[in-house]
Enzyme design. Structure first.
Site, PDB file in Angstrom:
ATOM      1  N   GLU A  28       0.849  -1.187   0.000  1.00  0.00           N
ATOM      2  CA  GLU A  28       0.000   0.000   0.000  1.00  0.00           C
ATOM      3  C   GLU A  28       0.885   1.238   0.000  1.00  0.00           C
ATOM      4  O   GLU A  28       2.028   1.212   0.466  1.00  0.00           O
ATOM      5  CB  GLU A  28      -0.892   0.000   1.253  1.00  0.00           C
ATOM      6  CG  GLU A  28      -1.838   1.185   1.349  1.00  0.00           C
ATOM      7  CD  GLU A  28      -2.778   1.090   2.540  1.00  0.00           C
ATOM      8  OE1 GLU A  28      -3.594   2.005   2.720  1.00  0.00           O
ATOM      9  OE2 GLU A  28      -2.695   0.102   3.303  1.00  0.00           O
ATOM     10  N   ASN A  73      -6.525   1.479   2.986  1.00  0.00           N
ATOM     11  CA  ASN A  73      -7.215   2.747   3.227  1.00  0.00           C
ATOM     12  C   ASN A  73      -6.860   3.796   2.181  1.00  0.00           C
ATOM     13  O   ASN A  73      -7.680   4.661   1.851  1.00  0.00           O
ATOM     14  CB  ASN A  73      -6.865   3.279   4.621  1.00  0.00           C
ATOM     15  CG  ASN A  73      -7.382   2.385   5.729  1.00  0.00           C
ATOM     16  OD1 ASN A  73      -8.150   1.458   5.500  1.00  0.00           O
ATOM     17  ND2 ASN A  73      -6.947   2.661   6.951  1.00  0.00           N
ATOM     18  N   ASN A 173     -12.181  -0.966  -0.195  1.00  0.00           N
ATOM     19  CA  ASN A 173     -11.452  -1.484   0.963  1.00  0.00           C
ATOM     20  C   ASN A 173     -12.162  -1.101   2.254  1.00  0.00           C
ATOM     21  O   ASN A 173     -12.466   0.072   2.467  1.00  0.00           O
ATOM     22  CB  ASN A 173     -10.024  -0.914   0.987  1.00  0.00           C
ATOM     23  CG  ASN A 173      -9.280  -1.288   2.251  1.00  0.00           C
ATOM     24  OD1 ASN A 173      -8.823  -2.414   2.405  1.00  0.00           O
ATOM     25  ND2 ASN A 173      -9.153  -0.349   3.188  1.00  0.00           N
ATOM     26  N   GLU A 174     -12.455  -2.094   3.089  1.00  0.00           N
ATOM     27  CA  GLU A 174     -12.974  -1.873   4.451  1.00  0.00           C
ATOM     28  C   GLU A 174     -14.039  -0.771   4.488  1.00  0.00           C
ATOM     29  O   GLU A 174     -13.977   0.148   5.304  1.00  0.00           O
ATOM     30  CB  GLU A 174     -11.816  -1.549   5.401  1.00  0.00           C
ATOM     31  CG  GLU A 174     -10.850  -2.710   5.558  1.00  0.00           C
ATOM     32  CD  GLU A 174      -9.749  -2.455   6.584  1.00  0.00           C
ATOM     33  OE1 GLU A 174      -9.648  -1.320   7.102  1.00  0.00           O
ATOM     34  OE2 GLU A 174      -8.988  -3.388   6.865  1.00  0.00           O
ATOM     35  N   TYR A 245      -6.094  -9.200  12.101  1.00  0.00           N
ATOM     36  CA  TYR A 245      -4.757  -9.002  12.656  1.00  0.00           C
ATOM     37  C   TYR A 245      -4.756  -9.444  14.119  1.00  0.00           C
ATOM     38  O   TYR A 245      -5.788  -9.378  14.801  1.00  0.00           O
ATOM     39  CB  TYR A 245      -4.334  -7.536  12.589  1.00  0.00           C
ATOM     40  CG  TYR A 245      -4.182  -6.993  11.184  1.00  0.00           C
ATOM     41  CD1 TYR A 245      -3.015  -7.183  10.467  1.00  0.00           C
ATOM     42  CD2 TYR A 245      -5.209  -6.264  10.585  1.00  0.00           C
ATOM     43  CE1 TYR A 245      -2.862  -6.673   9.184  1.00  0.00           C
ATOM     44  CE2 TYR A 245      -5.074  -5.755   9.299  1.00  0.00           C
ATOM     45  CZ  TYR A 245      -3.892  -5.969   8.607  1.00  0.00           C
ATOM     46  OH  TYR A 245      -3.753  -5.465   7.337  1.00  0.00           O
ATOM     47  N   GLU A 293      -5.984  -9.430   3.935  1.00  0.00           N
ATOM     48  CA  GLU A 293      -5.144  -8.752   4.942  1.00  0.00           C
ATOM     49  C   GLU A 293      -5.095  -9.643   6.168  1.00  0.00           C
ATOM     50  O   GLU A 293      -6.135  -9.903   6.789  1.00  0.00           O
ATOM     51  CB  GLU A 293      -5.692  -7.367   5.331  1.00  0.00           C
ATOM     52  CG  GLU A 293      -5.473  -6.287   4.289  1.00  0.00           C
ATOM     53  CD  GLU A 293      -5.799  -4.891   4.817  1.00  0.00           C
ATOM     54  OE1 GLU A 293      -5.575  -4.642   6.027  1.00  0.00           O
ATOM     55  OE2 GLU A 293      -6.282  -4.062   4.017  1.00  0.00           O
ATOM     56  N   GLN A 349       1.943  -6.185   5.681  1.00  0.00           N
ATOM     57  CA  GLN A 349       2.263  -5.982   4.277  1.00  0.00           C
ATOM     58  C   GLN A 349       3.596  -6.660   3.939  1.00  0.00           C
ATOM     59  O   GLN A 349       4.095  -7.444   4.739  1.00  0.00           O
ATOM     60  CB  GLN A 349       2.277  -4.495   3.985  1.00  0.00           C
ATOM     61  CG  GLN A 349       0.888  -3.881   4.103  1.00  0.00           C
ATOM     62  CD  GLN A 349       0.798  -2.449   3.603  1.00  0.00           C
ATOM     63  OE1 GLN A 349       1.659  -1.960   2.902  1.00  0.00           O
ATOM     64  NE2 GLN A 349      -0.266  -1.750   3.999  1.00  0.00           N
TER      65      GLN A 349
END
Length: 501
Positions: A28, A73, A173-174, A245, A293, A349
């Site tokens: 990203e 993001n 995304n999200e 995560y 992710e 990442q």
């Protein structure tokens, strides 16, 4: 004390073929992932396009088949047109997701060039935060249409006669996250995702699309979000995303190493929701999952640039310990257990930002502890996941009960004639005896037993000590008439590779 454990592995009982994209990653425009990570003109190893060759070599070794780009993001405020064309004419803009200044020196075409250098495909994302259908369909036309239209001819004028032919695309995304630029309700997002998917596939019917699931299973809207979104876009998408995560900020290692059980439950829950919508719609299509992710993220919610609007300030540069590597190993095994449903996975990442690879500006590169389990799984975990029957002593932790000390899976590569066993001994003090019944394969012989271990759970690799925690091939394993006897050290990651007759 020596623990006892066993595995029964039968070649006739398969979970699924492993989609190579299970071993994907993510870059990203965040922190030093792009600028100072993969791209640093003037670095001693940089090529004529500014890409660091030392980074390329470390990433090539991981054999990463797909990399998600450019966010994250970041994508929800990104105008893709600002990242194409002559670099000297591109805008420097305020980037609101991470409060930085984006110089737009690397964009779609540069990343496509870099992806070819490392031998990977691109999982491209479109902006469904501040933008929508029009920008998304134009981007597909720019990237994938051969020629003869405005956007495809613009790509050609930028020096790219052949289309990029990106196959996999993320629809935002999200989008459930209040931190997201242009966050939406499930109904708002589901309708936009559906209409965007239709237009994108009208431009290129060969592409595959990933709809946004919940940002995490901890969201208050989790499950309802998935069900609502899929009710609105099920027919036009191919995958649903999952993000998760984990950390050990409470310094409770037994509980931390058990968190792969949470990942297991998360995957099962989302798969069940997908199947509910399939049944509701009387559909014949089985939706697959993209866990695009996942990682250990100890600094989540705490690291920020000290001052706003800098260019590529250091962000989320977690230093990973030996116990973090064990957790990553457990997560990889969990992904393999669900290879029938999880077809894509992206460790997030890849470089400098919560990453297995670290670089110094204008300096050296080193590999974190978490690099090695991913390296082993990606290179040796190709083929067919087998339904292994595992027996092990168990323990209870703060959040979990009946946690097996042994976390393990087996993968059969028929083409190469190999079986690989990935195993983590979660016990922090005792070694483990592992007996594996491989008699369904006939005779087998040991290729190697790789071990990642350390007496210090908090041991790390650094620029000054880059080989503090590295694997060795001195694992203790014997094979006799299809029976494997292995000794797994305390708190260790193990890769037992066998050749079958």
């Amino acid at each position: 004390m020596t623990l006892k454990s066993s595995m029964l592995v039968d070649k006739n009982f398969a979970v699924s073929e492993v989609d190579p994209r299970l071993y994907g990653s993510f870059i990203e425009h965040l922190g030093r992932a792009v600028y100072g990570g993969i791209y640093e003109p003037g670095h001693p190893t940089a090529d004529e396009n500014g890409f660091r060759q030392d980074a390329i070599e470390a990433i090539r070794a991981l054999n990463v088949p797909i990399i998600r780009y450019p966010g994250g993001n970041f994508i929800s405020g990104y105008n893709w047109e600002d990242g194409v064309g002559p670099q000297s004419e591109r805008k420097r803009q305020l980037e609101l997701a991470w409060w930085t200044t984006e110089p737009n020196l690397v964009g779609t075409n540069e990343f496509a060039d870099w992806a070819k250098l490392v031998g990977t495909e691109v999982m491209m994302a479109v902006n469904l935060g501040t933008r929508g259908i029009d920008a998304a369909r134009n981007l597909v036309e720019y990237c994938n249409h051969p020629s003869g239209s405005y956007w495809s001819d613009l790509r050609i004028s930028h020096g790219y006669r052949e289309p990029h032919r990106f196959k996999t695309w993320c629809l935002g995304n999200e989008m459930d996250g209040p931190w997201q630029i242009g966050a939406k309700t499930a109904v708002e997002y589901g309708r936009l995702a559906n209409e965007t998917a239709k237009a994108m596939k009208w431009v290129d019917p060969s592409i595959e699309l990933v709809a946004c699931g919940s940002s995490s299973s901890g969201m208050s809207t989790f499950a309802e979000w998935e069900a609502t979104v899929l009710d609105l876009c099920y027919d036009n998408v191919d995958y649903l995303s999952l993000h998760t995560y984990y950390n050990n900020n409470n310094n409770d290692t037994p509980n931390f190493l058990a968190k792969s059980l949470d990942m297991d439950q998360f995957i099962q829950s989302v798969a069940a929701i997908c199947d509910y919508v399939k049944a509701k719609k009387r559909s014949k299509k089985k939706l697959m999952l993209s866990l695009d992710e996942w990682n250990v993220w100890n600094s989540i919610g705490t690291s920020r640039a000290e001052e706003r609007w800098g260019v590529a300030p250091p962000e989320f540069e977690d230093v990973y310990t030996h116990e973090d590597a064990l957790a990553v190993g457990c997560f990889l095994i969990t992904l393999l257990k669900h290879a029938d449903r999880v077809k894509m996975g992206c460790i997030a990442q890849l470089i400098n930002v919560i990453a297995p690879i670290m670089t110094e500006d204008n300096g050296s590169l080193w590999l974190q502890t978490t690099y090695y389990p991913f390296l082993h799984a990606s290179n040796y975990g190709r083929g067919t996941v087998l339904q292994s029957i595992v027996s092990s002593d168990k323990y209870d932790s703060k959040d979990f009960t009946d946690v097996p000390y042994l976390e393990a899976i087996s993968v059969y590569n028929e083409e190469q004639g190999t079986v690989t066993i990935f195993a983590v001994n979660r016990h922090l003090e005792d070694r483990m005896e592992l007996n594996v019944d491989l008699r369904s394969f006939g005779n087998a012989e040991l290729i190697e037993h790789i071990v990642l271990e350390s007496d210090d759970l908090k041991a790390v690799n650094t620029k000054l000590n880059p080989r503090n925690v590295v694997p060795h091939d001195g694992g203790q394993t014997t094979v006799d008439n299809g029976k494997v006897h292995a000794m797994l050290g305390k708190a260790s990651w193990n890769v037992i590779r066998l050749r079958t007759s």
